[in-house]
Design a protein around this motif. Structure first.
Motif, PDB file in Angstrom:
ATOM      1  N   UNK A 156       0.842  -1.208   0.000  1.00 15.05           N
ATOM      2  CA  UNK A 156       0.000   0.000   0.000  1.00 15.05           C
ATOM      3  C   UNK A 156       0.873   1.251   0.000  1.00 15.05           C
ATOM      4  N   UNK A 164       3.676   1.606  -1.273  1.00 16.94           N
ATOM      5  CA  UNK A 164       4.391   1.839  -2.518  1.00 16.94           C
ATOM      6  C   UNK A 164       5.349   0.757  -2.964  1.00 16.94           C
ATOM      7  N   UNK A 200       5.710   9.494  -6.570  1.00 17.10           N
ATOM      8  CA  UNK A 200       5.418  10.486  -5.534  1.00 17.10           C
ATOM      9  C   UNK A 200       4.996  11.823  -6.175  1.00 17.10           C
ATOM     10  N   UNK A 207      -3.265   5.727  -5.853  1.00 19.78           N
ATOM     11  CA  UNK A 207      -2.624   6.842  -5.159  1.00 19.78           C
ATOM     12  C   UNK A 207      -1.798   6.270  -4.003  1.00 19.78           C
ATOM     13  N   UNK A 208      -0.561   6.700  -3.942  1.00 18.19           N
ATOM     14  CA  UNK A 208       0.360   6.151  -2.943  1.00 18.19           C
ATOM     15  C   UNK A 208       0.677   7.219  -1.899  1.00 18.19           C
ATOM     16  N   UNK A 209       0.676   6.861  -0.609  1.00 16.93           N
ATOM     17  CA  UNK A 209       1.020   7.848   0.423  1.00 16.93           C
ATOM     18  C   UNK A 209       2.299   8.595   0.049  1.00 16.93           C
ATOM     19  N   UNK A 210       2.277   9.892   0.275  1.00 14.26           N
ATOM     20  CA  UNK A 210       3.392  10.731  -0.118  1.00 14.26           C
ATOM     21  C   UNK A 210       3.047  11.557  -1.346  1.00 14.26           C
ATOM     22  N   UNK A 211       2.036  11.115  -2.121  1.00 17.55           N
ATOM     23  CA  UNK A 211       1.632  11.886  -3.296  1.00 17.55           C
ATOM     24  C   UNK A 211       0.739  13.039  -2.853  1.00 17.55           C
ATOM     25  N   UNK A 234      -3.346  13.401  -3.121  1.00 15.93           N
ATOM     26  CA  UNK A 234      -3.954  12.069  -3.286  1.00 15.93           C
ATOM     27  C   UNK A 234      -4.544  11.517  -2.004  1.00 15.93           C
ATOM     28  N   UNK A 235      -4.620  12.336  -0.970  1.00 14.82           N
ATOM     29  CA  UNK A 235      -5.045  11.850   0.335  1.00 14.82           C
ATOM     30  C   UNK A 235      -6.463  11.281   0.286  1.00 14.82           C
ATOM     31  N   UNK A 236      -6.579  10.077   0.801  1.00 12.51           N
ATOM     32  CA  UNK A 236      -7.883   9.431   0.894  1.00 12.51           C
ATOM     33  C   UNK A 236      -7.732   8.302   1.903  1.00 12.51           C
ATOM     34  N   UNK A 278       0.042  14.625   3.156  1.00  9.90           N
ATOM     35  CA  UNK A 278       0.355  13.515   2.253  1.00  9.90           C
ATOM     36  C   UNK A 278       1.424  12.588   2.823  1.00  9.90           C
ATOM     37  N   UNK A 279       2.093  13.059   3.880  1.00  7.24           N
ATOM     38  CA  UNK A 279       3.148  12.238   4.471  1.00  7.24           C
ATOM     39  C   UNK A 279       2.668  11.565   5.759  1.00  7.24           C
ATOM     40  N   UNK A 336      -5.803  13.134   5.645  1.00  3.69           N
ATOM     41  CA  UNK A 336      -4.451  12.633   5.383  1.00  3.69           C
ATOM     42  C   UNK A 336      -4.661  11.335   4.595  1.00  3.69           C
ATOM     43  N   UNK A 337      -3.604  10.530   4.428  1.00  2.00           N
ATOM     44  CA  UNK A 337      -3.821   9.184   3.928  1.00  2.00           C
ATOM     45  C   UNK A 337      -4.357   8.338   5.082  1.00  2.00           C
ATOM     46  N   UNK A 366       8.171   2.525   4.223  1.00  2.72           N
ATOM     47  CA  UNK A 366       8.262   3.987   4.092  1.00  2.72           C
ATOM     48  C   UNK A 366       8.545   4.640   5.441  1.00  2.72           C
TER      49      UNK A 366
END
Lengths: 646, 328
Positions: free
Chosen positions: A319, A321, A446, A468-472, A475-477, B55-56, B75-76, B96
């Motif tokens: 998830x 990435x 990213x 969407x990958x965390x850090x993008x 793209x938060x969801x 996003x982090x 956030x995510x 990560x």
């Protein structure tokens, strides 16, 4: 030879004895070399006596001579079964061929046994060919325990009576002349003998020892080489037979690994950096190998607290990435089902390797079975479409993992790779892979998500959506295992529920459109088409080829993708009068008195083919915990062909 | 090279100032008076004060009322399956380490179905902040006793009262090797809730915060005795831990000095059910984090993958010899 003679031998004082040969037509040392097309040899001992090392080395040496080889481990279920026990046989079985060898073959031609009890186990398993040559350690004949002597003599007589060619070999005695502890090192004496018997280059044996004990003291290498040479010399002086299986050295570099190591190499080559697992037979050795290799290449094996956590850990890592893999076997695969469903629902790429063993429940942990096809395709509650593929050779174990990672990330799907205990522990040379950059995973995306981007923006045709990958940024969801809409918001709406099921299902069809029809082995039409999947490929094709050589109109087809199935299968089936699968899982026997068409349970692949293509596919299966022998298949196919004539 | 003007710099800094709204997503569907709301407020404030990039930042949860938490953060988020929030979060952190990882889990999620993961997560000690939303009841499935329900709790599965003594999450965590941060707080003292959340975030390692919270729907009165009597909260003060403010001290007079590096005293305090200890029970920044132990720090490059893989192939190449194979 009479029993009187043996008894007198038993009472004879200890002395160096010549091999007691069942045939004494030729003088030892001057035996003519008999050229063979192939031979199956096994070396068995109590566990811990080094028979496996001896067998692996023999396989490696033969491969270097240019022979085709297939080695199979003989593994007792316990780590230290009682010494001299029937169920305790540990060792290796090597099929050595003049040409390519694609499977373990039929019954054994030659056995080196360190005691008579482990040999009995093999006789009971019907592993030995009638009249098979047996090289039996003779030390038990002189044992101080009368019971052991009696057991040895009785077994010896039974074997001779049964028509086996039994040679008694004073391995212990000969080794004792050179080293203090013959228990360690006897295996190299045996290897030396076998090098002589099969006319193998002894220098390759010396090199093999240097490679095996490379990390140890030079004195260890020296003493093993001494024993190897002693065995070779002894065999030359005392045996009245000698073989040669001519090999053709490959022009391209070859590597020899077992299926589990091939999977681990595939993980390295695929660019996956995280493998989460929990120890389970027969899958664990994948992680043993990876644990070491990752130290050098970068990556980790996470030994989780349980199978569920291993799956969840891999899902979390994927998830975030880095597409990850979890490796397991039947019981562990069952435990991971809820996690797999979550990955399906969240559209998280994940590679799950299931090295199948006998089931259900704890079943037969070290034995071969193809029983998990249905659970791989239909496992996890609800409609949970996932990709299922099955490597059919050791080489394919390597490449399948690279393909699996790619599919997982392209389609954001779970890809299940079904290996089995047979492939896991067998060794077979294949061309050394040439590294390709395209095998590796791309760097983690990213980049910012454009305004209005949705985390599940399913394409109406293919069902695909950009992940969407965390850090993008943007793209938060929140990914959720609940039914969700394109924004990943929890959806209670009936329409949306159907839409999501639809999209996830379409992805399988999209993948199917990219697959090629599997090739047909043999003519494209005929009387009978055999279809198989997974590790049975070599044996199926060998038996089909043999029958075709007799003029029989039989062909075969092997499926690498089980879900989705590639296009073109029905068209192939329609060109044959009859179609039958051969599988290593249960199917009801049609001759059982209460089994008829209305209640017969078919083998997994047969059931899938019947339901998908509406073709009357028959099946034949065997679940004896070992690879199905090509000779058995040949009889079965021949029988089926005869039925078709009536 | 492009130099940024001073004005651009300032503008960008201004841009990177986050407001509470930057972390708020949707209207929580929790019941009025549910302790989850207080936790959400404290955590959103933490994110803003610490300037965590949305996003982090990842909130991982399991299943249950508390596990809806990530949906209300902008956030995510990862709203996974029952009991497995911790191993999912561990996978996220391992792959990560640059992400801020939080876990929201309930008493059923953590102390019952996910109990195995809970123990091992403490032992791995990854740099993750874990909030145990402990309302002592299964809420989403409509009132069944949970492992932390006080003995005698009447519920749909225990109509005559629950049979067993409640599991104490604090004594469990403090009994696990490698535990590095354990704190307890109650949902109805927002100031301390925030301080504890903040201290937990700043601890490097697995910070475990048990939040004793009310369930107005299923156990509306069970915490009333503590709510109405400030003496029944025991504040843990220390210069290395938290210090109750003057304002709080006027109301909550039951305070002791407790050094959070003292594990055996922490265990003593943890076993107190009444009064409820509030503050940091244990903190040990020296315990190594699993992700640090496992990450070699090597950045894997294509060249490394190629040479590493070829070195592995060399080991298994039978013909020709390895050197020749490389040349081929």
């Amino acid at each position: 030879m009479t029993s009187t003679l043996q008894k007198s031998a038993a009472k004879a004082p200890r002395q160096a004895r010549k091999a007691t040969s069942p045939t004494s037509d030729t003088t030892p040392g001057t035996a003519p070399v008999i050229t063979l097309k192939e031979h199956i040899v096994e070396i068995i001992s109590d566990s811990g006596e080094g028979a496996q090392k001896c067998g692996q080395s023999l396989g490696s040496i033969a491969a270097q001579m240019g022979n085709g080889i297939w080695t199979t481990e003989i593994i007792p279920a316990e780590i230290r079964p009682p010494a001299r026990s029937v169920a305790g046989a540990s060792g290796n079985r090597i099929r050595i061929g003049a040409g390519q060898v694609t499977n373990g073959g039929d019954e054994t031609d030659m056995v080196v046994a360190f005691n008579e009890q482990v040999l009995l186990g093999r006789v009971r398993d019907k592993a030995l060919k009638p009249g098979c040559t047996i090289m039996l350690e003779s030390m038990w004949r002189f044992h101080k325990d009368d019971k052991i002597v009696a057991s040895y003599l009785e077994t010896y007589q039974r074997l001779v009576d049964a028509g086996y060619k039994v040679y008694e070999i004073p391995m212990e005695e000969e080794c004792r002349k050179l080293v203090a502890d013959a228990r360690r090192g006897k295996n190299m004496f045996a290897l030396g003998m076998l090098c002589h018997i099969y006319s193998l280059d002894l220098n390759l044996g010396v090199a093999q020892i240097a490679k095996t004990f490379g990390k140890k003291d030079q004195s260890v290498i020296d003493s093993n080489v001494m024993l190897l040479e002693a065995g070779h010399k002894w065999a030359a002086a005392n045996l009245d037979f000698k073989y040669c299986i001519p090999g053709v050295r490959s022009t391209v570099p070859q590597i020899v690994v077992d299926g589990n190591t091939a999977i681990a190499l595939g993980v390295l080559a695929s660019g996956m950096e995280i493998c989460a697992m929990y120890p389970i037979t027969p899958a664990t050795s994948v992680s043993h190998y990876l644990s070491d290799a990752f130290e050098k290449v970068g990556g980790i094996v996470h030994q989780a607290e349980d199978e569920i956590a291993a799956c969840a850990f891999a899902i979390g890592a994927s998830y975030a990435g880095k597409c990850s893999v979890t490796v397991t076997s039947g019981p562990g695969y069952s435990l991971k089902q809820e996690g797999i469903g979550l990955a399906v629902m969240g559209e998280i790429p994940l590679v799950v390797v299931n090295v199948q063993r006998g089931g259900p429940s704890t079943g037969q942990p070290t034995k071969v079975e193809q029983g998990d096809l249905m659970t791989a395709i239909f496992g996890s509650h609800g409609d949970a479409p996932k990709v299922v593929m099955a490597p059919s050779t050791i080489e394919d174990c390597f490449y399948s993992i690279i393909t699996a990672r790619k599919i997982a990330e392209t389609f954001n799907m779970v890809v299940v790779v079904l290996s089995d205990a047979g492939l896991a522990t067998s060794q077979n040379p294949f061309p050394r892979p040439v590294f390709k950059e395209s095998w590796l995973a791309p760097p983690i995306d990213q980049s910012p998500i454009p305004e209005g981007g949705k985390p599940y923006d399913w394409d109406p045709t293919t069902g695909l959506a950009r992940r969407f990958i965390p850090g993008q940024p943007g793209g938060m969801h929140t990914l959720t295992g609940l039914t969700h809409d394109r924004d990943s918001h929890v959806a209670y709406d009936a329409e949306i529920n159907e839409q999501t099921l639809h999209s996830r299902s379409l992805k399988l069809a999209a993948l199917q459109k990219t697959l090629k029809a599997p090739p047909v082995f043999g003519d494209a039409e005929g009387d009978l088409l055999i279809i198989g999947w997974g590790s049975t490929k070599g044996a199926i094709e060998e038996s089909v080829e043999a029958l075709r050589a007799e003029g029989k109109k039989v062909s075969s087809m092997h499926l690498r993708f089980l879900n989705p199935m590639p296009p073109g299968i029905k068209e192939v089936m329609q060109r044959f009068k009859k179609v039958m699968t051969i599988e290593g899982n249960w199917s009801d026997r049609p001759d059982d008195s209460i089994i008829d068409e209305s209640n017969r349970r078919y083998s997994a692949l047969a059931m899938l083919l019947r339901s998908r293509y509406l073709v009357d596919v028959d099946c034949w299966s065997e679940v004896k915990g070992q690879e199905i022998k090509p000779g058995t298949m040949r009889r079965v196919i021949d029988e089926k062909l005869k039925q078709l004539k009536h | 090279m492009n130099m940024m003007s001073a004005t651009d710099c300032l503008l960008q800094m201004c841009d990177e100032q986050f407001d509470l709204e930057d972390y708020q997503s949707g209207v929580p569907r929790w019941c009025t008076g549910c302790g989850d709301n207080a936790i959400l407020t404290a955590v959103q404030r933490l994110c803003r004060d610490e300037g965590l990039r949305p996003e982090k930042t990842v909130f991982v949860s399991g299943i249950g009322c508390s596990s809806r938490f990530p949906h209300y953060m902008k956030t995510y988020g990862f709203h996974g399956i029952h009991g497995r929030a911790l191993p999912v979060a561990e996978g996220v952190k391992m792959s990560r380490p640059d992400l801020n990882v939080f876990v929201n889990t309930g008493d059923g999620d953590c102390c019952s179905i996910g109990a195995a993961h809970w123990i091992h997560a403490l032992r791995y000690n990854m740099n993750i902040t874990v909030f145990l939303h402990d309302n002592q009841i299964y809420g989403l499935t409509k009132k069944q006793a949970s492992p932390t329900s006080p003995i005698g709790t009447k519920s749909n599965t225990t109509p005559r009262g629950s049979y067993l003594e409640a599991l104490n999450p604090l004594t469990v965590t403090l009994g696990v090797q490698n535990v590095s941060f354990v704190a307890q707080v109650v949902d109805w003292v927002p100031e301390v809730l925030f301080d504890v959340v903040k201290a937990a975030f700043h601890h490097r390692g697995l910070s475990f915060v048990r939040i004793v919270q009310r369930c107005p729907e299923w156990l509306p009165k069970s915490l009333d005795p503590w709510l109405h009597d400030p003496q029944r909260l025991l504040f843990l003060n220390h210069e290395k831990g938290l210090q109750a403010s003057e304002g709080l001290s006027r109301l909550y007079k039951n305070q002791i000095i407790h050094d959070p590096s003292d594990l055996s005293r922490a265990r003593d305090i943890a076993s107190s059910i009444d009064p409820i200890p509030v503050g940091i029970l244990y903190r040990n920044p020296e315990v190594p984090c699993y992700e640090d132990l496992r990450n070699s720090g090597m950045l894997r490059t294509t060249a490394m993958a190629k040479s590493g893989l070829n070195a592995e192939f060399d080991k298994f190449t039978v013909w020709p010899e390895a050197e020749q194979a490389q040349a081929a």
